[in-house]
Design a protein around this motif. Sequence first.
Motif, PDB file in Angstrom:
ATOM      1  N   GLY A 205       3.960   5.957   4.519  1.00 36.44           N
ATOM      2  CA  GLY A 205       3.696   4.927   5.216  1.00 36.44           C
ATOM      3  C   GLY A 205       2.199   4.245   4.759  1.00 36.44           C
ATOM      4  N   ALA A 206       1.868   3.578   5.680  1.00 34.53           N
ATOM      5  CA  ALA A 206       0.189   2.732   5.383  1.00 34.53           C
ATOM      6  C   ALA A 206      -0.373   2.375   6.781  1.00 34.53           C
ATOM      7  CB  ALA A 206       0.357   1.819   4.397  1.00 34.53           C
ATOM      8  N   VAL A 207      -1.785   2.331   6.806  1.00 36.83           N
ATOM      9  CA  VAL A 207      -2.323   2.168   7.833  1.00 36.83           C
ATOM     10  C   VAL A 207      -3.296   0.877   7.469  1.00 36.83           C
ATOM     11  CG1 VAL A 207      -4.229   2.666   9.267  1.00 36.83           C
ATOM     12  CG2 VAL A 207      -2.378   4.387   8.779  1.00 36.83           C
ATOM     13  N   LEU A 208      -3.682  -0.219   8.270  1.00 34.94           N
ATOM     14  CA  LEU A 208      -4.507  -1.169   7.878  1.00 34.94           C
ATOM     15  C   LEU A 208      -5.229  -1.172   9.200  1.00 34.94           C
ATOM     16  CD1 LEU A 208      -5.242  -4.070   6.716  1.00 34.94           C
ATOM     17  CD2 LEU A 208      -3.728  -5.209   8.371  1.00 34.94           C
TER      18      LEU A 208
ATOM     19  N   LEU B 151      -0.364   6.847   3.794  1.00 35.10           N
ATOM     20  CA  LEU B 151       0.046   7.966   4.242  1.00 35.10           C
ATOM     21  C   LEU B 151       0.454   8.872   3.254  1.00 35.10           C
ATOM     22  CD1 LEU B 151       1.247   6.839   7.775  1.00 35.10           C
ATOM     23  CD2 LEU B 151      -0.888   7.873   7.418  1.00 35.10           C
ATOM     24  N   ARG B 152      -0.125   9.503   2.385  1.00 37.09           N
ATOM     25  CA  ARG B 152       0.522  10.301   1.303  1.00 37.09           C
ATOM     26  C   ARG B 152       0.871  11.745   1.715  1.00 37.09           C
ATOM     27  NH1 ARG B 152      -4.268   8.488  -2.767  1.00 37.09           N
ATOM     28  NH2 ARG B 152      -5.215   9.859  -1.096  1.00 37.09           N
TER      29      ARG B 152
ATOM     30  N   CYS C 125       0.921  -1.412   0.123  1.00 36.88           N
ATOM     31  CA  CYS C 125       0.072   0.142  -0.143  1.00 36.88           C
ATOM     32  C   CYS C 125       0.849   1.121   0.037  1.00 36.88           C
ATOM     33  CB  CYS C 125      -0.873  -0.141   1.293  1.00 36.88           C
ATOM     34  SG  CYS C 125      -1.911   1.465   1.178  1.00 36.88           S
ATOM     35  N   GLN C 126       1.949   1.305   0.771  1.00 40.47           N
ATOM     36  CA  GLN C 126       2.875   2.451   0.782  1.00 40.47           C
ATOM     37  C   GLN C 126       3.531   2.574  -0.857  1.00 40.47           C
ATOM     38  OE1 GLN C 126       6.349   1.909   3.314  1.00 40.47           O
ATOM     39  NE2 GLN C 126       7.393   3.731   2.188  1.00 40.47           N
TER      40      GLN C 126
ATOM     41  N   ASP D 242      -4.130  11.457   4.737  1.00 40.61           N
ATOM     42  CA  ASP D 242      -3.169  12.323   3.873  1.00 40.61           C
ATOM     43  C   ASP D 242      -2.824  13.599   4.574  1.00 40.61           C
ATOM     44  OD1 ASP D 242      -3.639  10.463   1.673  1.00 40.61           O
ATOM     45  OD2 ASP D 242      -5.667  11.844   0.846  1.00 40.61           O
ATOM     46  N   GLN D 243      -3.612  13.895   5.685  1.00 37.97           N
ATOM     47  CA  GLN D 243      -3.396  15.321   6.432  1.00 37.97           C
ATOM     48  C   GLN D 243      -2.058  14.895   7.278  1.00 37.97           C
ATOM     49  OE1 GLN D 243      -6.094  16.401   9.529  1.00 37.97           O
ATOM     50  NE2 GLN D 243      -6.211  18.433   8.423  1.00 37.97           N
ATOM     51  N   ALA D 244      -1.995  13.551   7.848  1.00 32.46           N
ATOM     52  CA  ALA D 244      -0.851  13.241   8.411  1.00 32.46           C
ATOM     53  C   ALA D 244       0.297  13.154   7.653  1.00 32.46           C
ATOM     54  CB  ALA D 244      -1.091  11.906   9.223  1.00 32.46           C
ATOM     55  N   GLY D 245       0.212  12.406   6.340  1.00 29.04           N
ATOM     56  CA  GLY D 245       1.304  12.424   5.509  1.00 29.04           C
ATOM     57  C   GLY D 245       2.010  13.751   5.252  1.00 29.04           C
TER      58      GLY D 245
END
Length: 525
Positions: free
Chosen positions: A232-235, A224-225, A200-201, A257-260
Motif C-alpha cells: 500500500g501507500a501513505v499520503l 508500505l514495502r 506510489c504502491q 517499511d516496518q508495517a509492510g
Amino acid sequence: MSSFALPSPGRPAWRRRLSAMAVWAGAWLLMTALDGQAELANLALLLVLAAALCGLWLSTLESLACCALAVLAFNWQFVPPRGTLSVDLRQHLWLLFTMLAVGCMVGWLTGRQRRDADAARAAAQSAHLLHQVNEQLRLAPPAEGAAHLAEALRRLSQGSLAWWLAAPHEALGDAQPSAPLWHCDWQQPSDEELALLQECQRSAQATEQGPAQGQWHHQHLLPLRGAQHCLGAVLLRLPPGADWGPLQRDTAQALCDQAGLQLERRQTEQRAQRHSEAAQNQQLRNTLLAAISHDYRTPLATILGAASTLRHQWGKLSQDQASALAGTIVDEVEQLSTLTDNTLQLARLDAPQHALQRDWESLEELVGSAVARARSRYPGVRMNLRLEAGLPLLRCNAPLLVQLLNNLVDNAVRYAGEGPAIEIIARRLDPGLLLAVADRGPGIPAGQRERLFQPFERGNAPAPGAQRPAQRGAGLGLALCRAIVLAHGGQISVRQRQRGGASIECRFPIEPQPLAQTDAPEALP
C-alpha cells in the motif's frame, strides 16, 4: 488504541533567541556594574562566558555573529578611548583579537556539540519509536496494524494523512482479490490523490511534493514495502510552514517499511495456515477412505459368504448351523453400523462451525440406555454401575452421550473380554462431573494413552478371551469419544487401575441448573 512516546519537537526558534538575548543582557549588565572595579581582562572573561552559554541555544552562524557584535560593543564602551572603535594600546588590540577568537571558537564548539547532541537524541527517539510501533504491529491484524501506523505518523509529523492498503489476497497474488482498505483524515481524497497513492504502491518509491497553488503544506508519499510486495501507500500532509529533514523522512519511511513487513508476514502466515489445513483435511479424507474401504471389505465378505451359504445349502444345514450363520450376519452388520455411525459423527463434529444441539438430560437415563444396549449385545458380560446419588442434570446432546458410552463399553469388552465386570462410574468431581468406563483388561501402556485418541489408532493386544480381536475396526471409536467430550467442553483421559485394567475418564463441566417449574399455571379447560 495505545499512545506512542514519539519525539517531541524542539524549542521554537524565538524562544531560543530570547534565552540567548537574556544571557547577553545579563552579562552586559554585570560588566557595566563592575566597570571601574575590575580590570579590563576580567570583564573580557565575562563576555567569553556569555558567548559559550549562548552557543547552547543559537546556531553556529548566529553565535559567531553575536560574538563579533559583542566584541565591537565591548570596544566601544569599555576600551579607551571610550565611545570610539579606535584602540590606543597594543595590548588592548590583542585583548580584543583574543576575545573575538576565543568567543568564536567557544561558540562554534558549543553549537557543534549541541547539534551532535540533538542528532543523537533524535536518533534515539526514532529508534524508540520504531521499537514501539514494532511491538504494536507484532500481533495486530492487517487493518488494525494500519491504524497503529497511522497514529504513529500523525504524532511524528503533527499532520494529517490518507493511507491505502492493498487487499491481502491481491497483494499476495491470489485468484480472488478483495476490496482494498483505505482511510483519509480529511473529508474525501480527490481522484488525483487516490491515483498518487496507487502509483506510489506500484512504484514502491517515496516521493515529495511541494505546496501547490492554494495549499500551504508539503506532501510526502511513502510506500508500505514488504520483502516481496508493496502492500500500500501513505499520503502524509505536513502542517503549514513545516518541513522535514532527512532524519524525519527516513524515520517515517522506516515505519512504513516496518508495517509492510509485518503485514506481509501476517498474510503469509495466514496463507500457509490455510494451505496446511487444506493439506491436513485432504490427508484425513484419504486416510479415512482407505481405512473405511479396508475395514468394510472383511465384514462384507463375511456377510456375503454366510448369506450365500444359507441360500445355496439351506436344506443341508442343521438348525444350529443356520442359526450360527445368521448370528454371524447380525454381528457383522452391527459392526458395519457401528463403524458407519462413528465415521459420520466424527465427520460432523470435525466440520467447521458445527452447531451442537444440547438439552438438559438425566445422566442416569443415558447410562441406562447404554447398559440396555450392552446387555443385549453382550449377554455374557457383567455390568456394574456405580452412580452417585443426586447427580445434577447434564446439558448435552443425548444421542452423542449414548454413543460415547456405547463406544467406551465396546472398547472395554473388546480388550478386557467377558470375564471381569465392566464398570460404569458417575460422580461429582469438583468442579465438574466424572463419567468413566473401567475394565480389568491388560491396561494401556503410558506411551500409548494419548495416541489412542487419534483417528485410526488401535491398541496392541487384547485380553485372552476377548469378545473381538483388537484389529477389528477402523480405530475411530476413541477418536469419536474425544471429539464428543471436547464438543461438550470437557476433557478425556486414560488412567491405569491399581489392580490391572484401564479406566477411560470423561470430565464434563456442570452448568447452572434450570429452575424447577413447580409453579406452572394450570391449563384452562
